[in-house]
Design an enzyme around this catalytic site. Sequence first.
Site, PDB file in Angstrom:
ATOM      1  N   ASP A  36       0.838  -1.202   0.000  1.00 50.42           N
ATOM      2  CA  ASP A  36       0.000   0.000   0.000  1.00 50.42           C
ATOM      3  C   ASP A  36       0.868   1.246   0.000  1.00 50.42           C
ATOM      4  OD1 ASP A  36      -2.739  -0.957   0.047  1.00 50.42           O
ATOM      5  OD2 ASP A  36      -2.263  -1.836   2.005  1.00 50.42           O
ATOM      6  N   MET A 138     -12.367  -1.841  -4.001  1.00 50.02           N
ATOM      7  CA  MET A 138     -12.103  -1.430  -2.622  1.00 50.02           C
ATOM      8  C   MET A 138     -13.358  -1.654  -1.786  1.00 50.02           C
ATOM      9  SD  MET A 138      -8.993  -0.528  -2.473  1.00 50.02           S
ATOM     10  CE  MET A 138      -9.025  -0.064  -0.738  1.00 50.02           C
ATOM     11  N   GLY A 143      -6.864   4.316   2.646  1.00 56.16           N
ATOM     12  CA  GLY A 143      -6.107   5.168   3.573  1.00 56.16           C
ATOM     13  C   GLY A 143      -5.588   4.429   4.791  1.00 56.16           C
ATOM     14  N   GLY A 177      -9.897  -4.628   1.813  1.00 51.64           N
ATOM     15  CA  GLY A 177     -10.416  -3.818   2.901  1.00 51.64           C
ATOM     16  C   GLY A 177     -11.397  -4.574   3.773  1.00 51.64           C
ATOM     17  N   GLY A 178     -11.037  -4.749   5.044  1.00 56.68           N
ATOM     18  CA  GLY A 178     -11.945  -5.381   5.995  1.00 56.68           C
ATOM     19  C   GLY A 178     -12.157  -6.867   5.754  1.00 56.68           C
ATOM     20  N   SER A 199      -4.900  -6.424   8.506  1.00 58.92           N
ATOM     21  CA  SER A 199      -5.029  -6.582   9.966  1.00 58.92           C
ATOM     22  C   SER A 199      -5.470  -7.986  10.374  1.00 58.92           C
ATOM     23  CB  SER A 199      -5.979  -5.527  10.544  1.00 58.92           C
ATOM     24  OG  SER A 199      -7.194  -5.510   9.836  1.00 58.92           O
TER      25      SER A 199
HETATM   26  C1  DX5 Z   1      -6.500   0.538   2.532  1.00 61.38           C
HETATM   27  C2  DX5 Z   1      -5.527  -0.415   1.903  1.00 61.38           C
HETATM   28  C3  DX5 Z   1      -5.770  -1.833   2.262  1.00 61.38           C
HETATM   29  C4  DX5 Z   1      -5.631  -2.087   3.724  1.00 61.38           C
HETATM   30  C5  DX5 Z   1      -6.292  -3.370   4.113  1.00 61.38           C
HETATM   31  O1  DX5 Z   1      -6.213   1.797   2.076  1.00 61.38           O
HETATM   32  O2  DX5 Z   1      -5.584  -0.311   0.508  1.00 61.38           O
HETATM   33  O3  DX5 Z   1      -4.904  -2.672   1.504  1.00 61.38           O
HETATM   34  O4  DX5 Z   1      -4.299  -2.114   4.099  1.00 61.38           O
HETATM   35  O5  DX5 Z   1      -6.285  -3.480   5.493  1.00 61.38           O
HETATM   36  P1  DX5 Z   1      -7.319  -4.430   6.278  1.00 61.38           P
HETATM   37  O6  DX5 Z   1      -7.202  -5.779   5.682  1.00 61.38           O
HETATM   38  O7  DX5 Z   1      -6.870  -4.326   7.696  1.00 61.38           O
HETATM   39  O8  DX5 Z   1      -8.664  -3.793   6.044  1.00 61.38           O
HETATM   40 ZN    ZN Z   2      -4.504  -1.817  -0.636  1.00 64.95          ZN
END
Ligand code: DX5
Ligand code: ZN
Length: 216
Positions: A36, A138, A143, A177-178, A199
């Site tokens: 990222d 996304m 972010g 994301g998530g 995460s």
């Molecule tokens: C958000 C990033 C994602 C993020 C994912 O801006 O593009 O790649 O790091 O993080 P998790 O899996 O914790 O949502």
């Molecule tokens: Zn990403």
Amino acid sequence: MKNIEISPSIISSNLLELGNQIKQCQVAGAESFHLDIMDGHFVNNITMGPDLVSAIRRATGLRLDCHLMIERPDKYYKSFIEAGGNVLLVHYETPIEVGNFLKKLGDENIRYGIVINPDTDIKKVYKFVPTSEIVLVMSVYPGFSGQKFIDKSLDKVRELRKFIDENYYNTKIEIDGGINAETGKLAREAGADILVSASYIFGNNIENSIKKLKSL
Ligand code: DX5
Ligand code: ZN
């Protein structure tokens, strides 16, 4: 169902342990890494530059996807390729002429994917699908890691799956994301080919969480 690819996002790794954590991801079955790249302008956060990408390149032979959350990918893209990035993931929402930029990448034989934010209509990127290796949907506002999955992104994945299958394109659908065991399963059922996770993987036992995501 076909095999799902897991792409750990190293934004949530322990940077002091990065080499070991990359190895653990590989042993558990990760097929690529998600980097990222944020510039503090396109999104409200600043993360890594080409130096960290080249350190990661030395630690793994797996595909490195550079998710460019920067205002001027046209100005900086070469440094990420020179650092060892394999696929550039470019936002549809980037404030440059995205079509021209993707064409330039194609002319330079640089692999790329197109990324779409939660509030952008999926149909806007249809014209880029045939030439893109990946469409990254996304499922949070870009972010930060650790945000809650936005459910309506599943509808986009379903619509895109239908569009890709009906037209016999090879483009992969990735979601970012998530993602955890629960949302990853929903995304997979909706038609995603690649799950990005930060995460959930690095905030838990790395091996177990990757294996869990692969087995959904
Ligand atoms: C958000 C990033 C994602 C993020 C994912 O801006 O593009 O790649 O790091 O993080 P998790 O899996 O914790 O949502
Ligand atoms: Zn990403």
